[in-house]
Motif scaffolding. Structure first.
Motif, short mmCIF file in Angstrom:
data_model
loop_
_atom_site.label_atom_id
_atom_site.label_comp_id
_atom_site.label_asym_id
_atom_site.label_seq_id
_atom_site.Cartn_x
_atom_site.Cartn_y
_atom_site.Cartn_z
N ILE A 32 0.84 -1.20 0.00
CA ILE A 32 0.00 0.00 0.00
C ILE A 32 0.87 1.25 0.00
O ILE A 32 0.62 2.20 -0.75
N GLU A 33 1.89 1.26 0.82
CA GLU A 33 2.79 2.42 0.87
C GLU A 33 3.48 2.64 -0.47
O GLU A 33 3.63 3.79 -0.92
N ARG A 34 3.93 1.56 -1.10
CA ARG A 34 4.60 1.69 -2.39
C ARG A 34 3.63 2.19 -3.46
O ARG A 34 3.96 3.05 -4.27
N PHE A 35 2.43 1.64 -3.47
CA PHE A 35 1.44 2.00 -4.49
C PHE A 35 0.93 3.42 -4.32
O PHE A 35 0.49 4.05 -5.28
N ALA A 36 0.96 3.94 -3.10
CA ALA A 36 0.38 5.26 -2.83
C ALA A 36 1.05 6.36 -3.64
O ALA A 36 0.40 7.32 -4.05
N ALA A 37 2.34 6.23 -3.88
CA ALA A 37 3.09 7.28 -4.57
C ALA A 37 2.76 7.35 -6.05
O ALA A 37 3.08 8.34 -6.72
N CYS A 38 2.11 6.32 -6.57
CA CYS A 38 1.82 6.24 -8.00
C CYS A 38 0.37 6.66 -8.26
O CYS A 38 -0.46 6.62 -7.37
N ARG A 132 -14.87 3.15 -20.17
CA ARG A 132 -14.64 4.25 -21.11
C ARG A 132 -13.92 5.40 -20.39
O ARG A 132 -13.01 6.02 -20.94
N PHE A 133 -14.30 5.67 -19.15
CA PHE A 133 -13.65 6.75 -18.40
C PHE A 133 -12.22 6.37 -17.99
O PHE A 133 -11.29 7.17 -18.12
N VAL A 134 -12.04 5.15 -17.51
CA VAL A 134 -10.72 4.72 -17.05
C VAL A 134 -9.71 4.74 -18.20
O VAL A 134 -8.53 5.06 -18.00
N GLN A 135 -10.17 4.45 -19.40
CA GLN A 135 -9.26 4.40 -20.55
C GLN A 135 -8.68 5.76 -20.90
O GLN A 135 -7.49 5.88 -21.20
N ALA A 173 -13.29 -8.53 -18.81
CA ALA A 173 -11.85 -8.75 -18.68
C ALA A 173 -11.07 -7.47 -18.92
O ALA A 173 -10.09 -7.19 -18.20
N ASP A 174 -11.50 -6.66 -19.90
CA ASP A 174 -10.75 -5.43 -20.19
C ASP A 174 -10.83 -4.43 -19.04
O ASP A 174 -9.87 -3.70 -18.76
N LEU A 175 -11.96 -4.41 -18.33
CA LEU A 175 -12.07 -3.53 -17.17
C LEU A 175 -11.18 -4.03 -16.03
O LEU A 175 -10.50 -3.24 -15.36
N LEU A 176 -11.17 -5.34 -15.83
CA LEU A 176 -10.31 -5.91 -14.78
C LEU A 176 -8.85 -5.60 -15.06
O LEU A 176 -8.10 -5.23 -14.14
N PHE A 177 -8.42 -5.71 -16.31
CA PHE A 177 -7.03 -5.42 -16.66
C PHE A 177 -6.68 -3.98 -16.31
O PHE A 177 -5.56 -3.69 -15.87
N ARG A 178 -7.63 -3.06 -16.50
CA ARG A 178 -7.39 -1.66 -16.19
C ARG A 178 -7.31 -1.43 -14.67
O ARG A 178 -6.46 -0.69 -14.19
N LEU A 179 -8.24 -2.05 -13.94
CA LEU A 179 -8.34 -1.79 -12.51
C LEU A 179 -7.21 -2.43 -11.71
O LEU A 179 -6.81 -1.91 -10.66
N GLU A 180 -6.69 -3.57 -12.19
CA GLU A 180 -5.68 -4.27 -11.41
C GLU A 180 -4.26 -3.94 -11.85
O GLU A 180 -3.35 -4.76 -11.72
N ALA A 181 -4.05 -2.72 -12.34
CA ALA A 181 -2.69 -2.30 -12.66
C ALA A 181 -1.79 -2.52 -11.45
O ALA A 181 -0.65 -2.98 -11.55
#
Length: 346
Positions: A32-38, A132-135, A173-181
């Motif tokens: 969580i700490e590492r991801f927060a900076a991104c 559509r928004f996440v993209q 699947a395409d939404l999951l790929f976006r959300l789980e970066a």
């Protein structure tokens, strides 16, 4: 956690609301700490009650966006027919009852974080809208032709296996790929070995703050009973149990018998082999305490009726005088007579 910002729910620093030092817990909080900076999307996975919203708040308050809005939304509450309006807002007159323009959740979270809890509950239509928004982080308010952009970070959470939902065609699947970066899995409480020793006092302090009074203290036996339970509802279940303890236990110290009386679900921990000796000991002590109380009341009542005369009391209840005298001394019975108080001490 090292964040010093406070959550919207209480005055504790964020790092103080996520309590634990087990290996599994520290592995999750370090991510969580590492991801927060991104600024990339984060997907938080975990069973119900593991603290996914706390983790999402930690991502936000540990990040450069900490001074901007944190906007949580339960995806199951987004009406399918109004999902675009809820997310992106609408112009005045866009539809019936739209008497004024309204900002959507994306605009409300501008510069900060939009937290999508229970993201698996999004309908197929809502998933397309969100994708559509996440993209391209652009959107149009309902009834407005102007394309707008929003600088918002997406943090999503789910308590189900989204990979299985993709396989069963329940999630795109395409939404999951976006959300789980970036993804982090919060461990269940049963895998956080030793953390109950830290969590229980912390949650009792929190319960005392919300109910008034001083926080209860747990005996070693009570802590052992908490550690033996599997906690299917995780930290949320533990928090609710300790709130009951704080409200229902009369004294300042809580032992295992008090815990069982306040939280009956703990008796089911007898299915855990390590808990069987402890539970038997607690139940044995509780049974003996009940027997002692019945004995005390019986002897006290019979002696009151005979004015403290042991011989008369023994004849009245058909007992040997020595046996009744022994019980009276065991419980240090105090008998009020016409002339004095008779104390039969050990």
């Amino acid at each position: 956690m090292t964040a010093q910002a406070t959550s919207a729910d209480d005055d504790l620093p964020l790092h103080a609301t996520m309590v634990g030092r087990s290996f599994a817990f520290r592995a999750a909080t370090e991510l969580i700490e590492r991801f927060a900076a991104c600024a990339a999307p984060v997907l938080i996975l975990g069973e119900t009650g593991t603290g996914k919203e706390l983790a999402a708040r930690a991502v936000h308050y540990c990040s450069p966006r900490r001074d901007e809005p944190f906007v949580p939304v339960n995806c199951g509450s987004l009406p399918d027919t109004l999902v675009e309006s809820e997310l992106f807002g609408h112009a005045r007159g866009a539809f019936t009852d739209a008497s004024r323009a309204r900002r959507g959740l994306v605009q409300q979270a501008h510069g900060g974080t939009l937290f999508l809890d229970e993201v698996e509950a999004l309908t197929p239509r809502a998933q397309v809208t969100l994708l559509r928004f996440v993209q391209d982080v652009s959107f149009r308010a309902v009834g407005d032709d102007e394309v707008q952009r929003s600088d918002v970070r997406i943090v999503a959470a789910s308590n189900v296996d989204l990979g299985q939902s993709v396989a069963s065609k329940g999630f795109r699947a395409d939404l999951l790929f976006r959300l789980e970066a970036l993804a982090v899995v919060l461990p269940p409480l049963r895998e956080r070995h030793g953390d109950i020793n830290l969590l229980a006092p912390h949650l009792l302090i929190k319960a005392a703050r919300s109910t008034g009074g001083s926080p209860k203290r747990l005996t070693a036996q009570a802590l052992a009973l908490l550690q033996a339970h599997r906690w299917p509802g995780n930290v949320r279940e533990l928090e609710n149990a300790l709130l009951r303890v704080q409200l229902l236990c009369g004294g300042p110290c809580v032992d295992a018998a008090d815990l069982l009386a306040s939280v009956p679900a703990l008796t089911y921990c007898s299915s855990t082999p390590s808990a069987v000796p402890l539970l038997r000991s607690v139940l044995r002590d509780k049974k003996q305490s009940a027997v002692d109380e019945v004995e005390r009341r019986f002897v006290e009542d019979i002696l009151v009726r005979t004015g403290g005369n042991i011989s008369a009391a023994a004849r009245l209840c058909n007992m040997q005088r020595a046996s009744l005298s022994k019980l009276a001394k065991k419980h240090a019975i105090r008998v009020q007579t016409a002339d004095a108080v008779v104390v039969l001490a050990r």
